[in-house]
Write an enzyme that holds these catalytic residues in place. Structure first.
Site, PDB file in Angstrom:
ATOM      1  CG  HIS A   8     -31.783 -41.720  81.902  1.00 52.91           C
ATOM      2  ND1 HIS A   8     -31.337 -41.918  80.600  1.00 52.91           N
ATOM      3  CD2 HIS A   8     -30.773 -42.173  82.689  1.00 52.91           C
ATOM      4  CE1 HIS A   8     -30.133 -42.456  80.612  1.00 52.91           C
ATOM      5  NE2 HIS A   8     -29.761 -42.625  81.871  1.00 52.91           N
ATOM      6  CG  HIS A  81     -26.345 -42.296  85.834  1.00 56.38           C
ATOM      7  ND1 HIS A  81     -26.605 -43.631  86.084  1.00 56.38           N
ATOM      8  CD2 HIS A  81     -26.978 -42.027  84.662  1.00 56.38           C
ATOM      9  CE1 HIS A  81     -27.334 -44.128  85.110  1.00 56.38           C
ATOM     10  NE2 HIS A  81     -27.589 -43.187  84.230  1.00 56.38           N
ATOM     11  CD  GLU A 130     -26.019 -42.734  80.283  1.00 55.26           C
ATOM     12  OE1 GLU A 130     -26.673 -42.905  81.332  1.00 55.26           O
ATOM     13  OE2 GLU A 130     -26.159 -43.441  79.262  1.00 55.26           O
TER      14      GLU A 130
END
Lengths: 139, 139
Positions: A8, A81, A130
């Site tokens: 994502h 992010h 991440e």
């Protein structure tokens, strides 16, 4: 380590409610998941599916939310992010540390229910990154 | 209009050469396309494949490059834009304009050889958004 799926893109927003309306009415999203609180990360979260990935809407939760600083600089919200999948979170942590990248804290359970950690943008070409263990039962 | 594939995440960098080394050696990318100049956009471009999408590395090309301002604020580089696919660029332009979003210029040929336009971040939750006609022969 091989580069994994882009699970994502994290997008900060002052209002998940307003962002849901935007993704539904302007962007044409047809699969918008139920928002939920992630108190351990200090965020409220909502996933919007694209055909091949997801947008993770993140809104501050609580006074100490790490998103407050970002929204102070970007009041309308914005890209926060990128999240990539890995098969094993502990191997990935050792990999990034061996490359001299600053891993932010120990692996913890993330928004998809699998362990995640963040890597400092200073070692990642300016991108807060991440790293997330791939969910066992798909996406 | 339905939300299309996340074709790529645009990531600005002061050096595509250094970023290629980073994506290859640290992120583990195995498919990194040949960099090329896109003079009409004032950028040098390089696509890095993830299993489901792409990272578009963009470096300033020429004095008037629109990336200079971004790198002045973010010297290490960082997330610059998101790009979604649509089946028809002119229908998409009419759609976003009807929604009151500021489309930046006329459709022009983008890095994948199909027409693209950008939409101003002020109308897109703070996200500079590229809209791109889906390539006819896949990605």
């Amino acid at each position: 380590m091989k580069l994994g799926r882009l699970n994502h893109v994290g997008v900060a927003t002052p209002s998940i409610e307003a962002s849901i309306a935007f993704y539904r009415d302007v962007m044409g999203a047809t699969v918008i998941r139920a928002p939920f609180d992630l108190p351990a990360q200090g965020v409220k979260v909502c996933f919007v599916d694209t055909p091949n990935s997801q947008i993770e809407l993140i809104e501050p939760l609580g006074e100490a939310s790490p998103i407050h600083g970002f929204l102070a600089k970007n009041p309308a919200g914005g890209q926060h992010h990128l999240c990539y999948e890995v098969p094993d979170i502990h191997e990935a942590k050792a990999w990034f540390e061996a490359k001299g990248c600053k891993v932010l804290g120990e692996p913890r359970i993330g928004a998809h229910g699998t362990p995640i950690f963040f890597v400092h943008p200073k070692d990642m070409g300016g991108v807060l990154t991440e790293i997330m263990e791939t969910p066992r039962e798909g996406h």
